[in-house]
Design an enzyme around this catalytic site. Structure first.
Site: not given
Ligand code: F6R
Length: 242
Positions: A67, A136, A138, A143
């Site tokens: 992303d 959440n 994702h 989302e």
């Molecule tokens: C990042 C991504 C997100 C993260 C997720 C967890 O490229 O795609 O889905 O993997 O938000 O983030 P952290 O590792 O910061 O808890």
């Protein structure tokens, strides 16, 4: 699904890095799907260390990130391009032209999504996808409520994600409201998926994702349908999974 239990964050990172390392040793021209966020930082550090020791060679490897925020330039310190360049790519012998992220500055969002899906197809899909899980549920920026069959698309980030990601910005108001994300379809089509989770804060969503109903309301729950998932978590994150 294989569950690999690690003692703590550092142990989790070493274990996940060794799986990615083995993938690249076995197939030097692997296509790795990569994630940003806090969780993979130690994994990238470990891979860079092994690359410096010449234990792993990324010169033939391609990476496709999950992303990117809409509207941030590649040299904006909050962009995911900047994150990848400065936490991983500059420390290893990967060729910059073999590293792909969505272009946050693309003039036409629909075209950018089609371009990204074409890149994934041209690479013949992803050999190994590294995946974090949001509070959440994702995955990427898919989302809650996102249809599993979607390709790359532009999303309006939820309040929960904006608030979680505000820790990387000066204030919550600075967090971009839109982002491109690879769709769940491409993620689940990866030949191997390595999920990394750390900390007690992820225990509840991990339990919902892997033992609750499979539903777009918890995007990571789709991983229950994949046979090729390796979950690498530390004790705190895995504490509610029996
Ligand atoms: C990042 C991504 C997100 C993260 C997720 C967890 O490229 O795609 O889905 O993997 O938000 O983030 P952290 O590792 O910061 O808890």
């Amino acid at each position: 699904m294989r569950v690999i239990r690690a003692k703590d964050y550092n142990d989790m990172c070493r274990k996940a890095a060794s799986i990615l390392c083995a993938q690249v040793v076995l197939k030097p021209n692997s296509v790795l799907g990569l994630a940003t966020g806090s969780t993979p930082l130690g994994v990238y550090r470990q891979l860079a260390e092994w690359n410096a020791l010449e234990d792993v060679d990324f010169s033939e490897t391609t990476t496709i990130n999950l992303d990117e925020y809409v509207g941030l330039t590649p040299d904006d310190t909050q962009s995911y391009r900047y994150y990848m360049d400065n936490n991983f790519f500059r420390y290893v012998n990967i060729l910059p032209e073999n590293t792909y992220l969505p272009n946050g500055l693309a003039a036409d969002k629909t075209e950018e999504c089609a371009r990204y899906d074409a890149i994934i197809r041209a690479c013949n899909g992803i050999d190994m996808q590294l995946l974090g899980i949001g509070n959440n549920g994702h995955i990427g920026f898919n989302e809650p409520g996102t249809a599993f069959e979607k390709g790359t698309h532009c999303v309006s980030l939820t309040e929960s994600t904006i608030s979680a990601n505000s820790r990387f910005f000066d204030s919550e108001a600075d967090v971009p409201r839109f982002a491109y994300t690879m769709g769940i379809r491409a993620i689940v089509q990866a030949r191997h998926i390595v999920v990394i989770v750390s900390g007690a804060g992820k225990a509840e969503i991990l339990k919902d994702s892997f033992t609750g109903p499979v539903t777009p309301q918890v995007p990571a729950s789709v991983l229950q349908l994949c046979s090729n998932v390796i979950l690498v978590g530390d004790e705190a994150a895995l504490s509610l999974l029996v």
